[in-house]
Design a protein around this motif. Structure first.
Motif, PDB file in Angstrom:
ATOM      1  N   LEU A 143      16.106  -9.708   3.623  1.00  0.00           N
ATOM      2  CA  LEU A 143      15.553  -8.390   3.351  1.00  0.00           C
ATOM      3  C   LEU A 143      15.143  -8.335   1.878  1.00  0.00           C
ATOM      4  N   VAL A 144      13.920  -7.920   1.647  1.00  0.00           N
ATOM      5  CA  VAL A 144      13.411  -7.818   0.273  1.00  0.00           C
ATOM      6  C   VAL A 144      13.216  -6.345  -0.055  1.00  0.00           C
ATOM      7  N   LYS A 145      13.714  -5.928  -1.206  1.00  0.00           N
ATOM      8  CA  LYS A 145      13.485  -4.548  -1.648  1.00  0.00           C
ATOM      9  C   LYS A 145      12.630  -4.567  -2.906  1.00  0.00           C
ATOM     10  N   LEU A 146      11.628  -3.714  -2.927  1.00  0.00           N
ATOM     11  CA  LEU A 146      10.811  -3.518  -4.127  1.00  0.00           C
ATOM     12  C   LEU A 146      11.180  -2.154  -4.677  1.00  0.00           C
ATOM     13  N   LEU A 147      11.559  -2.070  -5.951  1.00  0.00           N
ATOM     14  CA  LEU A 147      11.959  -0.788  -6.541  1.00  0.00           C
ATOM     15  C   LEU A 147      11.104  -0.502  -7.770  1.00  0.00           C
ATOM     16  N   HIS A 148      10.550   0.694  -7.811  1.00  0.00           N
ATOM     17  CA  HIS A 148       9.648   1.081  -8.890  1.00  0.00           C
ATOM     18  C   HIS A 148      10.140   2.428  -9.404  1.00  0.00           C
ATOM     19  N   SER A 149      10.659   2.432 -10.645  1.00  0.00           N
ATOM     20  CA  SER A 149      11.324   3.617 -11.182  1.00  0.00           C
ATOM     21  C   SER A 149      10.503   4.230 -12.314  1.00  0.00           C
ATOM     22  N   ARG A 150      10.753   5.518 -12.577  1.00  0.00           N
ATOM     23  CA  ARG A 150      10.076   6.147 -13.721  1.00  0.00           C
ATOM     24  C   ARG A 150      10.543   5.526 -15.034  1.00  0.00           C
ATOM     25  N   GLY A 151      11.596   4.749 -14.998  1.00  0.00           N
ATOM     26  CA  GLY A 151      12.027   4.004 -16.185  1.00  0.00           C
ATOM     27  C   GLY A 151      13.044   4.762 -17.011  1.00  0.00           C
ATOM     28  N   ILE A 152      13.351   4.217 -18.176  1.00  0.00           N
ATOM     29  CA  ILE A 152      14.352   4.821 -19.050  1.00  0.00           C
ATOM     30  C   ILE A 152      13.823   6.162 -19.555  1.00  0.00           C
ATOM     31  N   GLU A 153      14.679   7.170 -19.459  1.00  0.00           N
ATOM     32  CA  GLU A 153      14.251   8.533 -19.816  1.00  0.00           C
ATOM     33  C   GLU A 153      13.653   8.546 -21.218  1.00  0.00           C
ATOM     34  N   GLY A 154      12.463   9.111 -21.348  1.00  0.00           N
ATOM     35  CA  GLY A 154      11.809   9.228 -22.656  1.00  0.00           C
ATOM     36  C   GLY A 154      10.975   8.022 -23.044  1.00  0.00           C
ATOM     37  N   SER A 155      11.081   6.926 -22.302  1.00  0.00           N
ATOM     38  CA  SER A 155      10.376   5.695 -22.703  1.00  0.00           C
ATOM     39  C   SER A 155       8.919   5.704 -22.274  1.00  0.00           C
ATOM     40  N   ALA A 169       0.844  -1.206   0.000  1.00  0.00           N
ATOM     41  CA  ALA A 169       0.000   0.000   0.000  1.00  0.00           C
ATOM     42  C   ALA A 169       0.874   1.249   0.000  1.00  0.00           C
ATOM     43  N   ARG A 170       1.972   1.212   0.775  1.00  0.00           N
ATOM     44  CA  ARG A 170       2.834   2.407   0.829  1.00  0.00           C
ATOM     45  C   ARG A 170       3.571   2.605  -0.495  1.00  0.00           C
ATOM     46  N   LEU A 171       3.942   1.496  -1.172  1.00  0.00           N
ATOM     47  CA  LEU A 171       4.585   1.636  -2.491  1.00  0.00           C
ATOM     48  C   LEU A 171       3.654   2.378  -3.447  1.00  0.00           C
ATOM     49  N   LYS A 172       2.381   1.993  -3.414  1.00  0.00           N
ATOM     50  CA  LYS A 172       1.385   2.652  -4.273  1.00  0.00           C
ATOM     51  C   LYS A 172       1.244   4.121  -3.907  1.00  0.00           C
ATOM     52  N   HIS A 173       1.183   4.381  -2.598  1.00  0.00           N
ATOM     53  CA  HIS A 173       1.019   5.757  -2.109  1.00  0.00           C
ATOM     54  C   HIS A 173       2.206   6.621  -2.522  1.00  0.00           C
ATOM     55  N   SER A 174       3.427   6.097  -2.336  1.00  0.00           N
ATOM     56  CA  SER A 174       4.625   6.855  -2.717  1.00  0.00           C
ATOM     57  C   SER A 174       4.612   7.129  -4.220  1.00  0.00           C
ATOM     58  N   ALA A 175       4.257   6.104  -5.011  1.00  0.00           N
ATOM     59  CA  ALA A 175       4.239   6.268  -6.470  1.00  0.00           C
ATOM     60  C   ALA A 175       3.250   7.365  -6.863  1.00  0.00           C
ATOM     61  N   ALA A 176       2.098   7.387  -6.206  1.00  0.00           N
ATOM     62  CA  ALA A 176       1.088   8.414  -6.523  1.00  0.00           C
ATOM     63  C   ALA A 176       1.627   9.802  -6.189  1.00  0.00           C
ATOM     64  N   MET A 177       2.350   9.915  -5.066  1.00  0.00           N
ATOM     65  CA  MET A 177       2.899  11.228  -4.694  1.00  0.00           C
ATOM     66  C   MET A 177       3.882  11.747  -5.743  1.00  0.00           C
ATOM     67  N   LEU A 178       4.604  10.824  -6.413  1.00  0.00           N
ATOM     68  CA  LEU A 178       5.583  11.219  -7.436  1.00  0.00           C
ATOM     69  C   LEU A 178       4.971  11.245  -8.838  1.00  0.00           C
ATOM     70  N   ASP A 179       3.647  11.079  -8.947  1.00  0.00           N
ATOM     71  CA  ASP A 179       2.982  11.002 -10.258  1.00  0.00           C
ATOM     72  C   ASP A 179       3.610   9.914 -11.125  1.00  0.00           C
ATOM     73  N   LEU A 180       3.998   8.815 -10.509  1.00  0.00           N
ATOM     74  CA  LEU A 180       4.517   7.672 -11.271  1.00  0.00           C
ATOM     75  C   LEU A 180       3.341   6.806 -11.712  1.00  0.00           C
ATOM     76  N   PRO A 181       3.521   5.991 -12.766  1.00  0.00           N
ATOM     77  CA  PRO A 181       2.475   5.013 -13.079  1.00  0.00           C
ATOM     78  C   PRO A 181       2.234   4.126 -11.856  1.00  0.00           C
ATOM     79  N   GLU A 182       0.987   3.676 -11.672  1.00  0.00           N
ATOM     80  CA  GLU A 182       0.690   2.846 -10.498  1.00  0.00           C
ATOM     81  C   GLU A 182       1.443   1.525 -10.593  1.00  0.00           C
TER      82      GLU A 182
END
Ligand code: PLP
Length: 292
Positions: free
Chosen positions: A103-115, A66-79
């Protein structure tokens, strides 16, 4: 935070370029490569979660998703596709060399610039041994965070309360703590309000009352803190989210830092002064909350 990356640590990509279920194959960390133009690399423009896994059990997974989704929304990232992240995390943990704590890390990036396509991946790392911090406690210094307690309301573009990939200043604060011969930090606002640690939330005990800084003070809403509050409630203690002055830490019957990897660490020294440590009570909280 995580221990060092080991040759046996694993990565699973999520989303773009993966199979129909949105989950890629399990890769050894040393062979998993992120594109150098990925905005996570060039700008720290993404969000993440770190999740403890004990005996194969994910700690507070729904709260982290839920927090991953919330953080993504704050950054206007795709859900983020949190179901795919959860599948990838389970796959990678199942494939990892066993250890009591991972320890598990989930990383969600805006992706390759321009993609215009987000990129995502899951890492599974050997957990650090936190047994000494949990039992003996840690030495902490307070550091000025450089903004007021109401920053989240006055300046939401500063993204306080999102777990972004830009952790350079959090790491810098921990190096400052080390320079001051301490293990960790509690940030204080410029108007003298207790905030959070660089990677943790603060828990303060006075008698039977346990308080944590209010999540609207420009801090991260902690999953560990939420879980510990449930235990404290079940044990009959009063809990509250509060606005606290640093002076209240000095008079506390106990102060703890709460975070996903280390879980519950009593503060045994604050700014060079001893604080009481109740090792038996900390053990009870660890056992009741996390089965440790
Ligand atoms: N505050 C910050 C800035 C953090 O980075 C973290 C975790 O890394 C926390 C608080 C604690 O959150 P959690 O208990 O969900 O790990």
């Amino acid at each position: 935070m995580s221990g060092g990356v080991s040759g046996e640590d694993l990565v699973v990509f999520v989303g773009t370029g993966t199979g129909a279920d949105g989950v890629g194959p399990v890769l050894p960390m040393r062979e998993a490569a992120v594109n150098v133009a990925d905005l996570a690399v060039t700008r720290g423009d993404g969000v993440f979660e770190s999740i403890g896994v004990i005996d194969g059990r994910f700690i507070e997974l729904p709260r982290h998703l839920a927090r991953l989704k919330h953080s993504a929304a704050m950054l206007d990232l795709p859900e983020p596709d949190v179901d795919a992240f959860a599948r990838a995390a389970r796959l990678a943990v199942g494939a990892h060399a066993p250890q009591r704590e991972l320890l598990v890390k989930l990383l969600h990036s805006r992706g390759i610039e321009g993609s215009d396509r987000a990129s995502g991946w899951v890492q599974v790392l050997f957990g650090t041994d936190h047994s000494e911090a949990r039992s003996t406690g840690i030495r902490v210094v307070t550091l000025d965070r450089g903004y007021r307690h109401d920053i989240a309301q006055t300046s939401p573009w500063l993204l306080q309360g999102a777990k972004t990939l830009s952790y350079a200043l959090n790491k810098a604060a921990l190096r400052e703590a080390a320079r001051r011969d301490a293990d960790d930090v509690i940030f204080v606002s410029t108007d003298d309000v207790v905030l959070e640690g660089p990677t943790s939330n603060v828990l303060v005990r006075h008698g039977d009352l346990f308080r944590t800084p209010r999540p609207d003070l420009g801090i991260l809403a902690g999953t560990t803190q939420a879980a510990v509050f449930e235990t404290l409630g079940a044990l009959g203690f009063e809990t509250s989210e509060a606005v606290m002055a640093p002076a209240e830490l000095a008079t506390a019957d106990g102060v703890w830092l709460l975070s996903s990897g280390r879980l519950i660490a009593p503060v045994r020294e604050l700014d060079g002064r001893s604080l009481p440590v109740d090792a038996a009570f900390t053990r009870t909280l660890l056992e009741r909350t996390f089965g440790l």
